[in-house]
Scaffold this motif. Structure first.
Motif, mmCIF file in Angstrom:
data_model
loop_
_atom_site.group_PDB
_atom_site.id
_atom_site.type_symbol
_atom_site.label_atom_id
_atom_site.label_comp_id
_atom_site.label_asym_id
_atom_site.label_seq_id
_atom_site.Cartn_x
_atom_site.Cartn_y
_atom_site.Cartn_z
ATOM 1 N N SER A 1 0.797 -1.226 0.000
ATOM 2 C CA SER A 1 0.000 0.000 0.000
ATOM 3 C C SER A 1 0.834 1.282 0.000
ATOM 4 O O SER A 1 0.293 2.369 -0.142
ATOM 5 C CB SER A 1 -0.921 0.001 1.224
ATOM 6 O OG SER A 1 -0.119 -0.146 2.386
ATOM 7 N N ASP B 1 -7.502 0.659 -6.935
ATOM 8 C CA ASP B 1 -8.200 1.584 -6.028
ATOM 9 C C ASP B 1 -9.604 1.097 -5.729
ATOM 10 O O ASP B 1 -10.100 1.185 -4.607
ATOM 11 C CB ASP B 1 -8.290 2.977 -6.674
ATOM 12 C CG ASP B 1 -6.989 3.731 -6.458
ATOM 13 O OD1 ASP B 1 -6.114 3.177 -5.775
ATOM 14 O OD2 ASP B 1 -6.860 4.853 -7.005
ATOM 15 N N GLU C 1 -9.542 -1.830 -3.353
ATOM 16 C CA GLU C 1 -9.217 -1.385 -1.998
ATOM 17 C C GLU C 1 -10.435 -0.701 -1.362
ATOM 18 O O GLU C 1 -10.747 -0.915 -0.191
ATOM 19 C CB GLU C 1 -8.034 -0.418 -2.042
ATOM 20 C CG GLU C 1 -7.389 -0.243 -0.693
ATOM 21 C CD GLU C 1 -6.261 0.775 -0.697
ATOM 22 O OE1 GLU C 1 -5.877 1.248 -1.796
ATOM 23 O OE2 GLU C 1 -5.781 1.100 0.395
ATOM 24 N N ALA C 2 -11.135 0.099 -2.216
ATOM 25 C CA ALA C 2 -12.301 0.812 -1.699
ATOM 26 C C ALA C 2 -13.377 -0.186 -1.262
ATOM 27 O O ALA C 2 -13.993 -0.031 -0.198
ATOM 28 C CB ALA C 2 -12.848 1.747 -2.766
ATOM 29 N N TYR D 1 -11.903 -0.504 2.660
ATOM 30 C CA TYR D 1 -12.686 0.572 3.278
ATOM 31 C C TYR D 1 -14.146 0.165 3.444
ATOM 32 O O TYR D 1 -14.767 0.435 4.464
ATOM 33 C CB TYR D 1 -12.580 1.855 2.440
ATOM 34 C CG TYR D 1 -11.196 2.446 2.508
ATOM 35 C CD1 TYR D 1 -10.756 3.097 3.654
ATOM 36 C CD2 TYR D 1 -10.308 2.332 1.441
ATOM 37 C CE1 TYR D 1 -9.484 3.623 3.744
ATOM 38 C CE2 TYR D 1 -9.021 2.860 1.513
ATOM 39 C CZ TYR D 1 -8.620 3.508 2.675
ATOM 40 O OH TYR D 1 -7.353 4.014 2.766
ATOM 41 N N ARG E 1 -7.601 5.356 8.008
ATOM 42 C CA ARG E 1 -8.801 5.079 7.177
ATOM 43 C C ARG E 1 -9.516 6.374 6.777
ATOM 44 O O ARG E 1 -10.768 6.449 6.798
ATOM 45 C CB ARG E 1 -9.756 4.158 7.938
ATOM 46 C CG ARG E 1 -9.054 2.888 8.400
ATOM 47 C CD ARG E 1 -9.890 2.028 9.314
ATOM 48 N NE ARG E 1 -9.048 0.995 9.931
ATOM 49 C CZ ARG E 1 -9.408 0.205 10.929
ATOM 50 N NH1 ARG E 1 -10.618 0.296 11.440
ATOM 51 N NH2 ARG E 1 -8.570 -0.681 11.417
ATOM 52 N N SER E 2 -8.720 7.380 6.428
ATOM 53 C CA SER E 2 -9.287 8.720 6.253
ATOM 54 C C SER E 2 -10.254 8.852 5.069
ATOM 55 O O SER E 2 -10.900 9.882 4.935
ATOM 56 C CB SER E 2 -8.165 9.750 6.075
ATOM 57 O OG SER E 2 -7.229 9.582 7.087
ATOM 58 N N ARG E 3 -10.333 7.804 4.218
ATOM 59 C CA ARG E 3 -11.284 7.907 3.103
ATOM 60 C C ARG E 3 -12.724 7.712 3.573
ATOM 61 O O ARG E 3 -13.669 8.010 2.854
ATOM 62 C CB ARG E 3 -10.976 6.804 2.089
ATOM 63 C CG ARG E 3 -9.867 7.142 1.147
ATOM 64 C CD ARG E 3 -10.139 6.402 -0.147
ATOM 65 N NE ARG E 3 -8.921 5.840 -0.663
ATOM 66 C CZ ARG E 3 -8.883 4.906 -1.604
ATOM 67 N NH1 ARG E 3 -10.003 4.423 -2.109
ATOM 68 N NH2 ARG E 3 -7.741 4.445 -2.035
ATOM 69 N N ILE E 4 -12.871 7.147 4.789
ATOM 70 C CA ILE E 4 -14.221 6.858 5.279
ATOM 71 C C ILE E 4 -14.758 8.088 6.017
ATOM 72 O O ILE E 4 -14.071 8.664 6.873
ATOM 73 C CB ILE E 4 -14.197 5.625 6.222
ATOM 74 C CG1 ILE E 4 -13.683 4.401 5.457
ATOM 75 C CG2 ILE E 4 -15.557 5.371 6.834
ATOM 76 C CD1 ILE E 4 -13.471 3.169 6.304
ATOM 77 N N GLN F 1 -13.193 10.666 8.925
ATOM 78 C CA GLN F 1 -12.930 12.099 8.724
ATOM 79 C C GLN F 1 -13.617 12.892 9.829
ATOM 80 O O GLN F 1 -13.063 13.832 10.395
ATOM 81 C CB GLN F 1 -13.451 12.563 7.375
ATOM 82 C CG GLN F 1 -12.623 12.061 6.212
ATOM 83 C CD GLN F 1 -13.372 12.194 4.889
ATOM 84 O OE1 GLN F 1 -14.390 12.883 4.804
ATOM 85 N NE2 GLN F 1 -12.859 11.523 3.871
#
Ligand code: ADQ
Length: 740
Positions: free
Chosen positions: A318, A347, A350-351, A355, A579-582, A586
């Motif tokens: 990663s 991506d 992974e998403a 995530y 896990r900042s994409r979630i 955030q």
């Protein structure tokens, strides 16, 4: 010294050959040029003398040649005139006595009616002699000879050789001086320093390599020696630790004992680990690529095991520079003990897998923190596909190994045990679930509950941190799928296959004190701009399960209730964004930052902030340094499988000081009753526990800490791995590799 003589001998020989070769060519060229010059001059003078004496010679005159001789003769140029029979008709005075040896040349010229020339020794001097026929009716009626002094040719050549010799001598002296100085400064001295450095390292004093060693010359040597020294230091400290334990009669697990144990139980069979998070990722930082250890309890726990046992660790590549560095690499890079095999994900994968299904579905499903799990069919599709992809990579890696030992890690790979076991029935597969397992009603909301359970039950052994999670799991299996639960043996039997379910409370290395040598407290605090008599510390991934907002609320309440601690107590919060994409992550990041900002703004004073918030990834040594500085550490998880920060704090305190404030909802609270246990949802409870922590008498602090230290030492990470592997080894081995 012998090396220097050999080096100089080589340089001298090369200088000699090159200089002598060039001097020889130069001499030859110069000689040819001079001879040409002589020829040209002699030809011109010869033609002129022949023409001037032609009338006299053809008439057969015996006298009258003086005029011609005086006109063309000079001290360096002798002349002689001959009749048709080679008799001398006239000659300049300086050459007349020496004309005898010229007769053959003169005869040749008259006979052939052609000019003849060559070197002759005349009066002991080298002389160029040129004879031209004097013609009558195109026949030779006599001859004229020109004698040019050529002695200077020989002396000129000697001069040239002498000059070359002097030049060579000076060059050799210079080269010798410069080479000697260079060898001394760039080789002999650095080697002597490296030798001294190696000696220090051998003696167990780790010092930095000498700074003046040329990188290009000694770089690889230095890194090899460093690696060697590290291995030596580790071996030495393991041996010392063993000896200490033997003396104390303790049977605590150590890295060395784990190694011996694995060898005894499994021979030299490598261990295969599968986890989502890789132990080291490579990150591009401008023009350099840096190694980074992720902030993960799982990695903290498994690193030492792989270093002890060796094998292959399969994980998601990663890091943004992982592909540049490679798919298979040896780790730790300074002294590789095992292989990291990276699996690449798009991506989108992974998403969906990481995530989506794992972290928006299973994570909140297993943690009771009132966060609604989100289950999407597309995420489930990716989760299945990625589990298959990892299974394929793992099967490839263990192709050549009989009855491999496989340790699958965590909720990212619930389906993997079954996939592996179907392809390799001889593999012994353990799945360790690092997060809680909730009660069966909670799990029931997952639409793919049965697939998850069947995937997990492919393993021979399923491990959780506590017996409570094991019970929850068995109850879920009992209610959700078909199978026989043997409650007395804690096993699930389905067809021919038995899965053992056991608690293995994870832990940390027994003593992190050495890695966390106390810095000078005042200097270290000043470096962070922190002031205060009391220091608290918190170390977290920013995750809504870790109770960060609750902690800040409690700190505010503490300062409100006990204002006398303002300016006297500073809390250092180390936070790693995660896990900042979630969106939910955030939100908790934002909320935490905002709460810290507001608290500092409301209560902070000039030169003092209640909370120093350091939001970035930290090096392990830095973190252990903070543990050592702190008077108390706060772990306020709302729900946590185990929580390694609590155990790291204890393991780092070899001064037997420091207070641990620990959430009763973290698995670690079952093992560390000497911590000050709190309910993180109860702000008043946590605030008054902070107050109690800073006022705790030193004897009580020491008692509590030494009890906790004994617990962590006796139940350390090597013990966790040893017991898990021991349990796996007891499972009867299937010898047939083929698919059942
Ligand atoms: P995590 O939820 O990741 O682990 P935890 O056990 O607290 O949590 O371990 C976190 C690790 O990350 C610690 O080793 C800590 O030092 C490190 N860390 C935290 N913040 C960091 C930072 N800013 N920089 C660098 N390192 C940082 C999951 C479960 C836990 C369980 C572990 C192991 O959720 O309950 O204890 O697995 O099984």
């Amino acid at each position: 010294m012998r090396f220097l003589v050999r080096l100089l001998g080589g340089i001298w020989l090369a200088t000699l050959v090159v200089s002598a070769g060039f001097a020889y060519l130069e001499v030859r060229e110069e000689r040819e040029r001079q001879i040409e010059n002589l020829k040209r001059r002699a030809t011109l003078v010869g033609a002129a003398v022949a023409e001037a004496s032609e009338r006299l010679v053809t008439r057969g005159a015996r006298t009258g040649y003086e005029r011609v001789l005086t006109r063309f003769g000079t001290p360096e140029r002798g002349l002689a005139i001959y009749d048709a029979f080679g008799g001398v008709l006239g000659a300049t005075a300086d050459v007349r006595p020496f004309l005898g040896p010229l007769s053959p040349l003169v005869s040749d010229a008259i006979r052939s009616n052609e000019p003849v020339a060559g070197f002759q020794n005349v009066a002991g001097r080298l002389t160029w002699v040129h004879v031209v026929p004097v013609q009558q009716d195109e026949r030779a009626a006599g001859a004229a000879a020109v004698l040019l002094d050529a002695q200077y040719l020989d002396s000129g050549e000697w001069d040239l050789w002498r000059r070359t010799a002097v030049r060579m001598g000076v060059l050799m002296l210079l080269v010798t001086g410069i080479t000697w100085a260079l060898v001394r400064w760039s080789v002999t001295r650095p080697i002597a320093r490296i030798a001294e450095w190696t000696k220090q390292m051998k003696a167990g004093r780790p010092v930095a390599p000498p700074p003046d060693a040329d990188e290009s010359l000694f770089g690889s040597l230095a890194s090899e020696v460093t690696g060697l020294a590290r291995t030596l230091a580790r071996a030495r400290s393991a041996a010392e630790q063993e000896a200490r334990l033997r003396l104390a009669g303790e049977s605590v697990w150590t890295e060395e004992r784990l190694k011996q144990f694995v060898e005894m139980r499994f021979g030299r069979r490598p261990v295969f680990v599968v986890s989502n998070r890789e132990p080291v990722s490579h990150v591009r930082d401008g023009r350099v690529v840096r190694e980074q250890e992720p902030a993960s309890g799982l990695v903290t726990a498994l690193g030492p095991i792989m270093q002890a046992c060796g094998g292959v660790w399969v994980a998601h590549g990663s890091g943004n520079a992982d592909r540049e560095v490679g798919e298979r690499i040896g780790l730790p890079s300074a002294d590789p003990a095992y292989t990291l095999r990276r699996v690449w994900l798009s991506d989108e994968e992974e998403a969906g897998y990481y995530y989506g299904f794992a972290n928006e579905g299973l994570w909140p499903l297993c943690h009771i923190v009132h966060e609604r799990p989100r289950f999407r069919a597309a995420d489930w599709g990716h989760y299945r596909a990625v589990n298959e992809r990892f299974a394929k990579a793992l099967l490839q890696e263990m192709e050549a190994v009989e009855a491999p030992i496989v340790l699958v890690q965590d909720y990212h790979f619930a389906l993997l045990p079954r996939l592996v076991k179907e392809a390799r029935p001889d593999a012994r597969v353990a799945l360790f679930w690092h997060i809680p397992w909730p009660n069966f009603e909670a799990v029931g909301i997952c639409p793919w509950q049965s697939d998850i359970l069947l995937g997990m039950l492919g393993a021979d052994l399923v491990g959780f941190h506590t017996q409570f999670y094991c019970n929850n799991f068995l109850e879920t299996v009992e209610r959700a799928i078909e199978g026989r639960i043997e409650w007395d043996r804690f096993t699930v039997v389905r067809g021919q296959h038995t899965t053992h379910v056991r608690p293995f409370p994870i832990s940390v290395a027994p003593d992190l004190g050495a890695a966390a040598r106390p810095a000078d407290r005042a200097a270290a605090l000043a470096a962070f701009g922190v002031t205060g008599e009391f220091i608290g510390v918190g170390v977290e991934r920013v995750d809504y399960t870790k109770g960060l907002p609750e902690r800040i609320r409690a700190l505010r309440r503490f300062f409100e209730r006990w204002p006398e601690y303002r300016r006297r107590l500073t809390f250092i919060q180390i936070a790693s964004p995660s896990r900042s994409r979630i969106a939910r992550y955030q939100a908790v990041q934002e909320e935490t930052r905002e709460m810290v900002r507001a608290l500092n703004a409301d209560l902070g004073e000039r030169g003092w902030q209640p909370i120093v918030y350091r939001e970035r990834h930290h090096d392990r040594r830095e973190i252990y340094g903070f543990y050592r500085l702190a008077d108390f550490c706060m772990v306020t998880s709302l729900h946590d499988g185990m929580n390694l920060v609590a155990k790291e704090f204890v393991a780092a305190r070899d001064d037997d000081d420091g207070v641990l404030i620990l959430s009763r909802f973290a698995g670690a609270s079952h093992e560390l009753p000497d911590a000050l246990l709190v309910n993180p949802y109860d702000v008043e409870d946590v605030a008054s526990t902070i107050h109690r922590a800073v006022g705790l008498p030193v004897e009580e602090r020491r008692d509590r800490m030494s009890h906790m230290r004994r617990q962590v030492r006796e139940h350390n990470i090597y013990g966790w791995a040893g017991l898990l592997l021991d349990e796996l080894a007891r499972i009867p081995r299937v010898t047939d590799r083929r698919v059942a």
